[in-house]
Design a protein around this motif. Structure first.
Motif, PDB file in Angstrom:
ATOM      1  N   GLY A 122       0.800  -1.210   0.000  1.00  0.00           N
ATOM      2  CA  GLY A 122       0.000   0.000   0.000  1.00  0.00           C
ATOM      3  C   GLY A 122       0.834   1.261   0.000  1.00  0.00           C
ATOM      4  N   PRO A 123       0.177   2.399  -0.087  1.00  0.00           N
ATOM      5  CA  PRO A 123       0.872   3.677  -0.225  1.00  0.00           C
ATOM      6  C   PRO A 123       1.717   4.056   0.990  1.00  0.00           C
ATOM      7  N   ARG A 124       1.409   3.512   2.155  1.00  0.00           N
ATOM      8  CA  ARG A 124       2.202   3.869   3.339  1.00  0.00           C
ATOM      9  C   ARG A 124       3.578   3.204   3.341  1.00  0.00           C
ATOM     10  N   SER A 125       3.847   2.365   2.333  1.00  0.00           N
ATOM     11  CA  SER A 125       5.172   1.753   2.228  1.00  0.00           C
ATOM     12  C   SER A 125       6.199   2.760   1.715  1.00  0.00           C
ATOM     13  N   LEU A 126       5.733   3.947   1.362  1.00  0.00           N
ATOM     14  CA  LEU A 126       6.633   5.030   0.945  1.00  0.00           C
ATOM     15  C   LEU A 126       6.636   6.111   2.010  1.00  0.00           C
ATOM     16  N   GLY A 127       7.830   6.523   2.415  1.00  0.00           N
ATOM     17  CA  GLY A 127       7.957   7.649   3.328  1.00  0.00           C
ATOM     18  C   GLY A 127       7.727   8.952   2.575  1.00  0.00           C
ATOM     19  N   PRO A 128       7.685  10.071   3.269  1.00  0.00           N
ATOM     20  CA  PRO A 128       7.395  11.354   2.610  1.00  0.00           C
ATOM     21  C   PRO A 128       8.386  11.718   1.491  1.00  0.00           C
ATOM     22  N   ALA A 129       9.666  11.530   1.709  1.00  0.00           N
ATOM     23  CA  ALA A 129      10.647  11.898   0.676  1.00  0.00           C
ATOM     24  C   ALA A 129      10.525  10.994  -0.537  1.00  0.00           C
ATOM     25  N   SER A 130      10.402   9.683  -0.323  1.00  0.00           N
ATOM     26  CA  SER A 130      10.288   8.784  -1.477  1.00  0.00           C
ATOM     27  C   SER A 130       8.961   8.990  -2.201  1.00  0.00           C
ATOM     28  N   ARG A 131       7.888   9.316  -1.486  1.00  0.00           N
ATOM     29  CA  ARG A 131       6.606   9.609  -2.151  1.00  0.00           C
ATOM     30  C   ARG A 131       6.767  10.809  -3.069  1.00  0.00           C
ATOM     31  N   PHE A 132       7.431  11.861  -2.583  1.00  0.00           N
ATOM     32  CA  PHE A 132       7.668  13.049  -3.392  1.00  0.00           C
ATOM     33  C   PHE A 132       8.483  12.686  -4.634  1.00  0.00           C
ATOM     34  N   VAL A 133       9.518  11.895  -4.442  1.00  0.00           N
ATOM     35  CA  VAL A 133      10.380  11.506  -5.560  1.00  0.00           C
ATOM     36  C   VAL A 133       9.590  10.711  -6.593  1.00  0.00           C
ATOM     37  N   VAL A 134       8.818   9.739  -6.152  1.00  0.00           N
ATOM     38  CA  VAL A 134       8.017   8.937  -7.091  1.00  0.00           C
ATOM     39  C   VAL A 134       7.022   9.821  -7.836  1.00  0.00           C
ATOM     40  N   ASP A 135       6.399  10.759  -7.143  1.00  0.00           N
ATOM     41  CA  ASP A 135       5.398  11.625  -7.766  1.00  0.00           C
ATOM     42  C   ASP A 135       5.996  12.661  -8.713  1.00  0.00           C
ATOM     43  N   HIS A 136       7.254  13.068  -8.511  1.00  0.00           N
ATOM     44  CA  HIS A 136       7.833  14.163  -9.283  1.00  0.00           C
ATOM     45  C   HIS A 136       9.011  13.778 -10.157  1.00  0.00           C
ATOM     46  N   ALA A 137       9.374  12.524 -10.190  1.00  0.00           N
ATOM     47  CA  ALA A 137      10.552  12.097 -10.948  1.00  0.00           C
ATOM     48  C   ALA A 137      10.425  12.466 -12.424  1.00  0.00           C
ATOM     49  N   PRO A 138      11.506  12.995 -13.007  1.00  0.00           N
ATOM     50  CA  PRO A 138      11.485  13.375 -14.411  1.00  0.00           C
ATOM     51  C   PRO A 138      11.833  12.212 -15.345  1.00  0.00           C
ATOM     52  N   CYS A 139      11.810  10.990 -14.822  1.00  0.00           N
ATOM     53  CA  CYS A 139      12.160   9.812 -15.614  1.00  0.00           C
ATOM     54  C   CYS A 139      11.422   8.604 -15.030  1.00  0.00           C
ATOM     55  N   PRO A 140      11.477   7.458 -15.702  1.00  0.00           N
ATOM     56  CA  PRO A 140      10.868   6.262 -15.111  1.00  0.00           C
ATOM     57  C   PRO A 140      11.537   5.909 -13.784  1.00  0.00           C
ATOM     58  N   VAL A 141      10.745   5.326 -12.872  1.00  0.00           N
ATOM     59  CA  VAL A 141      11.226   4.955 -11.549  1.00  0.00           C
ATOM     60  C   VAL A 141      11.050   3.455 -11.363  1.00  0.00           C
ATOM     61  N   LEU A 142      12.120   2.804 -10.900  1.00  0.00           N
ATOM     62  CA  LEU A 142      12.031   1.415 -10.481  1.00  0.00           C
ATOM     63  C   LEU A 142      11.953   1.440  -8.966  1.00  0.00           C
ATOM     64  N   LEU A 143      10.803   1.041  -8.431  1.00  0.00           N
ATOM     65  CA  LEU A 143      10.546   1.077  -6.994  1.00  0.00           C
ATOM     66  C   LEU A 143      10.713  -0.338  -6.462  1.00  0.00           C
ATOM     67  N   VAL A 144      11.654  -0.520  -5.521  1.00  0.00           N
ATOM     68  CA  VAL A 144      11.980  -1.856  -5.042  1.00  0.00           C
ATOM     69  C   VAL A 144      11.670  -2.004  -3.555  1.00  0.00           C
ATOM     70  N   TRP A 145      11.404  -3.238  -3.170  1.00  0.00           N
ATOM     71  CA  TRP A 145      11.238  -3.588  -1.756  1.00  0.00           C
ATOM     72  C   TRP A 145      12.617  -3.932  -1.224  1.00  0.00           C
ATOM     73  N   PRO A 146      13.008  -3.415  -0.063  1.00  0.00           N
ATOM     74  CA  PRO A 146      14.311  -3.744   0.505  1.00  0.00           C
ATOM     75  C   PRO A 146      14.409  -5.190   0.995  1.00  0.00           C
ATOM     76  N   GLU A 147      13.286  -5.810   1.222  1.00  0.00           N
ATOM     77  CA  GLU A 147      13.214  -7.206   1.619  1.00  0.00           C
ATOM     78  C   GLU A 147      12.045  -7.793   0.836  1.00  0.00           C
ATOM     79  N   PRO A 148      11.804  -9.100   0.930  1.00  0.00           N
ATOM     80  CA  PRO A 148      10.663  -9.641   0.176  1.00  0.00           C
ATOM     81  C   PRO A 148       9.370  -8.873   0.493  1.00  0.00           C
ATOM     82  N   ALA A 149       8.584  -8.649  -0.543  1.00  0.00           N
ATOM     83  CA  ALA A 149       7.322  -7.917  -0.376  1.00  0.00           C
ATOM     84  C   ALA A 149       6.367  -8.700   0.512  1.00  0.00           C
TER      85      ALA A 149
END
Length: 169
Positions: A122-149
């Motif tokens: 869910g959306p709470r898996s992103l902290g405030p800074a990473s949420r901003f980055v995902v929402d504003h990135a000027p390129c494609p983003v690969l979003l990864v889980w640091p451990e198994p999802a």
């Protein structure tokens, strides 16, 4: 292919592993670490306000700046060693989310790890800074889980359905 990999203390290994797995061997990889500018600044201000400006050699903000730079260099070195490919290491200081966006300008991929509540989907898996980055990135983003999802059972339930759809006039 230009790839920016956001290196953060708690999640850097997952981002580096994703870069190794999902980018071609010839990719131009930038390992990026951002130190928040507000921490040393707060220490500088507290020192000046409480103890005056008579002994700048005792200013804890300067020591924090040096510690942050050394920590960033060690982290970037560890990330470069794990990547085991040619790469560029970049250190920036400022508002983390904005520095990431600026550094990703012109990149073809930005690799970011989830840094919020990683116990459920869910959306709470992103902290405030990473949420901003995902929402504003000027390129494609690969979003990864640091451990198994987490499993699908952790996904929030769907919203309740209304028996009758509202009428539009």
């Amino acid at each position: 292919m230009a790839v920016v990999v956001w290196i953060v203390e708690a999640t850097w290994t997952a981002c580096v592993d994703a870069a190794r797995t999902h980018t071609p061997a010839h990719a131009d990889i930038v390992l990026l670490h951002v130190t928040p500018a507000d921490i040393p600044g707060a220490a500088h201000g507290a020192f000046a306000g409480l103890l005056g400006r008579g002994h700048p050699e005792r200013d804890p903000g300067t020591r924090l700046e040096h510690l942050a730079a050394a920590s960033a260099q060690q982290l970037l070195q560890a990330a470069a060693d794990r990547l085991d490919r040619p790469c560029t290491r970049m250190e920036r200081t400022g508002r983390i989310e904005r520095e990431i966006i600026v550094a990703a300008q012109g990149a073809e991929l930005l690799i970011v790890a989830r840094d919020g509540d990683r116990s459920r989907l869910g959306p709470r898996s992103l902290g405030p800074a990473s949420r901003f980055v995902v929402d504003h990135a000027p390129c494609p983003v690969l979003l990864v889980w640091p451990e198994p999802a987490p499993g699908l059972k952790t996904m929030p339930p769907p919203p309740p359905r209304h028996p009758h759809p509202p009428h539009h006039r």
